[in-house]
Design a protein around this motif. Structure first.
Motif, short mmCIF file in Angstrom:
data_model
loop_
_atom_site.label_atom_id
_atom_site.label_comp_id
_atom_site.label_asym_id
_atom_site.label_seq_id
_atom_site.Cartn_x
_atom_site.Cartn_y
_atom_site.Cartn_z
N UNK A 20 0.84 -1.21 0.00
CA UNK A 20 0.00 0.00 0.00
C UNK A 20 0.87 1.26 0.00
N UNK A 21 1.87 1.27 0.88
CA UNK A 21 2.73 2.46 1.02
C UNK A 21 3.56 2.70 -0.24
N UNK A 22 3.98 1.63 -0.91
CA UNK A 22 4.73 1.80 -2.16
C UNK A 22 3.90 2.55 -3.20
N UNK A 23 2.67 2.13 -3.36
CA UNK A 23 1.82 2.81 -4.35
C UNK A 23 1.46 4.22 -3.89
N UNK A 40 -6.69 -13.09 0.66
CA UNK A 40 -6.09 -11.77 0.55
C UNK A 40 -5.70 -11.30 1.95
N UNK A 41 -4.80 -10.31 2.06
CA UNK A 41 -4.39 -9.82 3.38
C UNK A 41 -5.57 -9.43 4.24
N UNK A 42 -5.55 -9.89 5.50
CA UNK A 42 -6.64 -9.60 6.42
C UNK A 42 -6.09 -9.29 7.80
N UNK A 43 -6.94 -8.72 8.64
CA UNK A 43 -6.56 -8.37 10.01
C UNK A 43 -6.56 -9.63 10.89
N UNK A 44 -5.47 -9.85 11.60
CA UNK A 44 -5.40 -11.03 12.47
C UNK A 44 -6.01 -10.81 13.86
N UNK A 68 -8.93 -3.35 -4.93
CA UNK A 68 -7.86 -2.42 -4.57
C UNK A 68 -6.53 -2.89 -5.13
N UNK A 69 -6.22 -4.17 -4.92
CA UNK A 69 -4.93 -4.70 -5.37
C UNK A 69 -4.86 -4.75 -6.90
N UNK A 70 -5.99 -5.08 -7.53
CA UNK A 70 -6.02 -5.15 -8.99
C UNK A 70 -5.81 -3.76 -9.59
N UNK A 71 -6.50 -2.77 -9.04
CA UNK A 71 -6.39 -1.41 -9.59
C UNK A 71 -5.00 -0.85 -9.43
N UNK A 72 -4.28 -1.28 -8.41
CA UNK A 72 -2.93 -0.76 -8.18
C UNK A 72 -1.84 -1.69 -8.70
#
Length: 410
Positions: A20-23, A40-44, A68-72
């Motif tokens: 996220x921070x890279x984009x 997909x990444x989730x809150x543990x 979100x991941x696809x668009x970025x």
């Protein structure tokens, strides 16, 4: 061979935040996230709270939706495990497949520490680390009446609170003489022991597990070191994690209990960083001692630090990692919020009355405030951060006075 400008190993909080921070930093290169779970990444953290309680569906745990991941243009390589790192070739291996990288961000997290005694592999013995762990546990709840939780840390206590609310008879076993012994002062430990007992949980302290008993392939009880057997339809093991760094260490990175990183989260290998639960780093709020921090805060902030380093051309021209640690735990109607690290404290100040179910325990070292545990006391948590950051040394009597505004003591 497929190559990405940045390969992120681990699809948890740290890995997701790095992508996220890279984009967000306008990084235009290619990014791949490799995760060993299919999700997909989730809150543990909610796994042992809202998700186990059935109060929050999994979709609400996702850090970002699939779109979100696809668009970025972040490639999600899920259900795959990195087995080797070749720092000289700048590749990681997933089975027989090599994937090239420009920068590697290792965010492997950790795997649950397992019991090693006989019977540890019986059906009905569970960890609480992944969605799959909790989904399996939940399928057995309808036929479960008695649960033994091994480990009196946050995971164990949170699971105990949820299962008690679901009507199960729960016993918590802790090898030390109090719960939360590694992370909190005695007053907080005793408060939580008392609250769990008031809710019907049997809290057993100073006990050791000898073996897991079973019938057929399923757990039936827990045998203690004195040969007492506690009947159990389910056992939950919450005794910590083992950092997932074996492939990185085998690839030449320095480390042991985690992988060693410098102030900018670099490992000893060129162009290889490590962040999150598995990163052994010198923490300013632990008096510079090398520690691993298992928290969402640490995962997110270390990932952000690494992205700044990469965006700056992998130089030291960015600020080193220096973020105030914070944690939280929900048990029954109690919201515990912690700021700072109580490691090495030599004094505590109780602020408020535990009987009111709203109070704070303030930790000092050499007279300086180093951490606060705030139970249903959000204002103390918010204002206490300033005391920790400043290393303030207020009058203990004023700290203890609930009418004293903490921000005025910074």
């Amino acid at each position: 061979m497929t190559r990405y400008d940045v390969v992120i190993v681990g699809a948890g909080h740290a890995g997701a935040q790095a992508a996220i921070a890279l984009r967000q930093a306008k990084f235009a290169g290619s990014i791949a996230v490799i995760g060993d779970e299919p999700e997909l990444p989730y809150e543990r953290p909610p796994l042992s709270k809202d998700y186990l309680a059935g109060e929050k569906p999994f979709e609400r745990l996702l850090i970002r939706p699939a779109a979100f991941w696809e668009e970025r243009d972040v490639a999600m390589l899920l259900g795959q495990r990195v087995t080797a790192v070749d720092a000289a070739a700048h590749t990681v291996s997933v089975g027989e497949t090599a994937i090239g990288y420009g920068h590697l961000i290792w965010a492997g997290g950790g795997s649950p520490r397992r019991l090693t005694c006989s019977g540890h592999d019986y059906a009905g013995v569970h960890s609480v680390r992944t969605r799959a762990d909790v989904d399996m546990l939940m399928t057995e709840l309808a036929t479960t009446k008695r649960v033994v939780v091994i480990g009196g840390g946050y995971i164990g206590l949170e699971a105990a609170a949820v299962l008690t609310k679901l009507g199960k008879h729960v016993t918590v076993l802790e090898a030390q003489d109090r719960v939360l012994a590694r992370v909190a002062g005695e007053q907080l430990s005793r408060f939580y022991e008392g609250d769990h007992r008031a809710h019907g949980v049997a809290v057993r302290l100073g006990v050791m597990v000898s073996s897991i008993e079973g019938g057929g392939d399923r757990v039936t009880g827990v045998r203690l070191s004195d040969d007492e057997i506690l009947p159990a339809d389910m056992v939950i093991v919450g005794i910590g994690i083992i950092p997932e760094v074996a492939a990185l260490i085998a690839g030449g990175a320095e480390g042991g209990n985690g992988v060693d990183v410098d102030r900018h989260c670099r490992t000893s290998l060129p162009h290889v960083f490590a962040v999150g639960d598995c990163a052994l780093h010198a923490n300013d709020f632990a008096d510079g001692a090398p520690i691993r921090l298992e928290s969402v805060q640490n995962a997110n902030d270390q990932a952000t630090c690494v992205v700044k380093v990469i965006a700056a051309g992998n130089t030291d021209d960015v600020a080193p990692y220096h973020a105030v640690p914070w944690f939280w735990s929900n048990q029954y109607d109690l919201k515990l919020q912690t700021v700072g690290l109580s490691i090495g404290y030599d004094d505590t100040v109780l602020r408020g009355d535990p009987a009111s179910r709203s109070f704070s325990l303030i930790y000092l070292r050499g007279g300086k405030v180093i951490a606060l545990d705030c139970v249903n006391a959000t204002r103390d948590y918010v204002q206490g951060k300033g005391l920790v950051v400043a290393g303030s040394s207020p009058d203990p009597a004023r700290l203890a006075d609930p009418e004293q505004v903490l921000k005025d003591l910074v």
